[in-house]
Each structure stands twice: as structure tokens, then as C-alpha cells.
Scaffold this active site. Structure first.
Site, PDB file in Angstrom:
ATOM      1  N   GLY A  46      -1.795   1.475  10.258  1.00  0.00           N
ATOM      2  CA  GLY A  46      -2.586   2.074   9.594  1.00  0.00           C
ATOM      3  C   GLY A  46      -2.736   1.635   7.933  1.00  0.00           C
ATOM      4  CG  HIS A  47      -0.988   0.606   4.107  1.00  0.00           C
ATOM      5  ND1 HIS A  47      -0.701  -0.436   3.279  1.00  0.00           N
ATOM      6  CD2 HIS A  47      -1.420   1.396   3.152  1.00  0.00           C
ATOM      7  CE1 HIS A  47      -0.818  -0.088   1.702  1.00  0.00           C
ATOM      8  NE2 HIS A  47      -1.216   1.141   1.753  1.00  0.00           N
ATOM      9  CG  PHE A  48      -5.126  -1.224   4.658  1.00  0.00           C
ATOM     10  CD1 PHE A  48      -5.428   0.021   4.428  1.00  0.00           C
ATOM     11  CD2 PHE A  48      -4.350  -1.902   3.401  1.00  0.00           C
ATOM     12  CE1 PHE A  48      -5.341   0.855   3.227  1.00  0.00           C
ATOM     13  CE2 PHE A  48      -4.269  -1.141   2.197  1.00  0.00           C
ATOM     14  CZ  PHE A  48      -4.544   0.161   2.141  1.00  0.00           C
ATOM     15  CG  LEU A  53      -2.308  -5.336   1.813  1.00  0.00           C
ATOM     16  CD1 LEU A  53      -2.786  -4.740   0.693  1.00  0.00           C
ATOM     17  CD2 LEU A  53      -1.579  -6.828   1.375  1.00  0.00           C
TER      18      LEU A  53
END
Length: 150
Positions: A46-48, A53
């Protein structure tokens, strides 16, 4: 210090154990730890998506875990009976992004060292360049005192 000894000292486990190795330790003074940032980290879902990152808060948590090892070893706290918990963060700065494949070097230096409240200056580096820095405060607590009674 290898991962087996780290897991004896820290109560953290997957997916939030963020220290792979301790490279140097000078009890009461300083410590250097290592975190290999893998593309397989769950946070990257989810990041990203499409441009992963490593989150800054994970870098701070990795610093805190390394600092916790230094506290437990330096204060001769009984292994498996204590956890080190955050008490505060000052002057956190994020200088450069951290990507999958990076090797994060976490350097912490003692400002003050007490069971009730310790303070350390932390610097995170990738390839010798500072990616983040912060002053961390933490307290050592008996595990039995911080577990929620159900």
C-alpha cells in the site's frame, strides 16, 4: 549480534521486527544496526503500489528497536522480561527516500541512559548518506506491567 539474539531481546515479530543485525555495540554509549529493506515487506502493498517507498515511521521504528537493544543490554535488564516503549520523538527529519533493496544502517548514540527515561540521537543511512535523523526518548517497562488485562 545475529537475528536469533535480537529475537531473544526484542518482543517484536514479523511483520514489525525491523532489525536484521547489530553490527557494533558499545554498551552505555552507542550502537549500529542494520535493516535490509526487501520488496517483500507487507507495507509495500500500500505504500505505494507501483512506486514503493519505505515509510518514514518505519525508519523511526527501526531506530527505536536498535535503541531498545542498547538500553536492554546497557542497563542489564532481564531478557524476555522487559520491553522498551516510545516516550517521545524530537527533531525528526527525512532527507532522502528509502527503496526496496536498500540496506538501512541505523546509528544511535546515548544522550542519557536511565530505565525510567533514556534519550538517544539516531541517524539512518543508506550507502553512507543520511536518509533520516531524530532524537528518540524511550522507557523500559516490565512486559507484565504493559500487557492489557483482558
Amino acid at each position: 549480534m545475529d537475528i536469533q539474539e535480537i529475537m531473544e531481546i526484542l518482543p517484536h515479530r514479523y511483520p514489525i521486527l525491523l532489525v536484521d543485525k547489530i553490527l557494533e555495540i558499545e554498551e552505555g554509549k552507542r550502537i549500529i544496526g542494520l535493516k535490509n529493506v526487501s520488496v517483500n515487506e507487507p507495507v509495500f502493498q500500500g505504500h505505494f503500489p507501483g512506486f514503493p517507498l519505505f515509510p518514514g515511521v518505519y525508519i523511526l521504528e527501526a531506530m527505536a528497536q536498535v535503541g531498545g537493544i542498547l538500553m536492554i543490554k546497557s542497563l542489564n535488564l532481564e531478557i524476555g522480561k522487559y520491553a522498551v516503549v516510545f516516550a517521545g520523538i524530537d527533531d525528526a527529519r527525512f532527507k532522502k527516500p528509502v527503496y526496496p533493496g536498500d540496506q538501512l544502517i541505523l546509528e544511535l548514540e546515548v544522550i542519557s541512559l536511565k530505565k525510567a527515561l533514556s534519550k538517544m540521537k539516531g541517524v539512518a543511512k543508506v550507502d553512507g548518506e543520511v536518509v533520516a535523523q531524530a532524537t528518540l526518548m524511550a522507557a523500559a517497562r516490565k512486559l507484565e506491567d504493559i500487557k492489557r488485562n483482558a
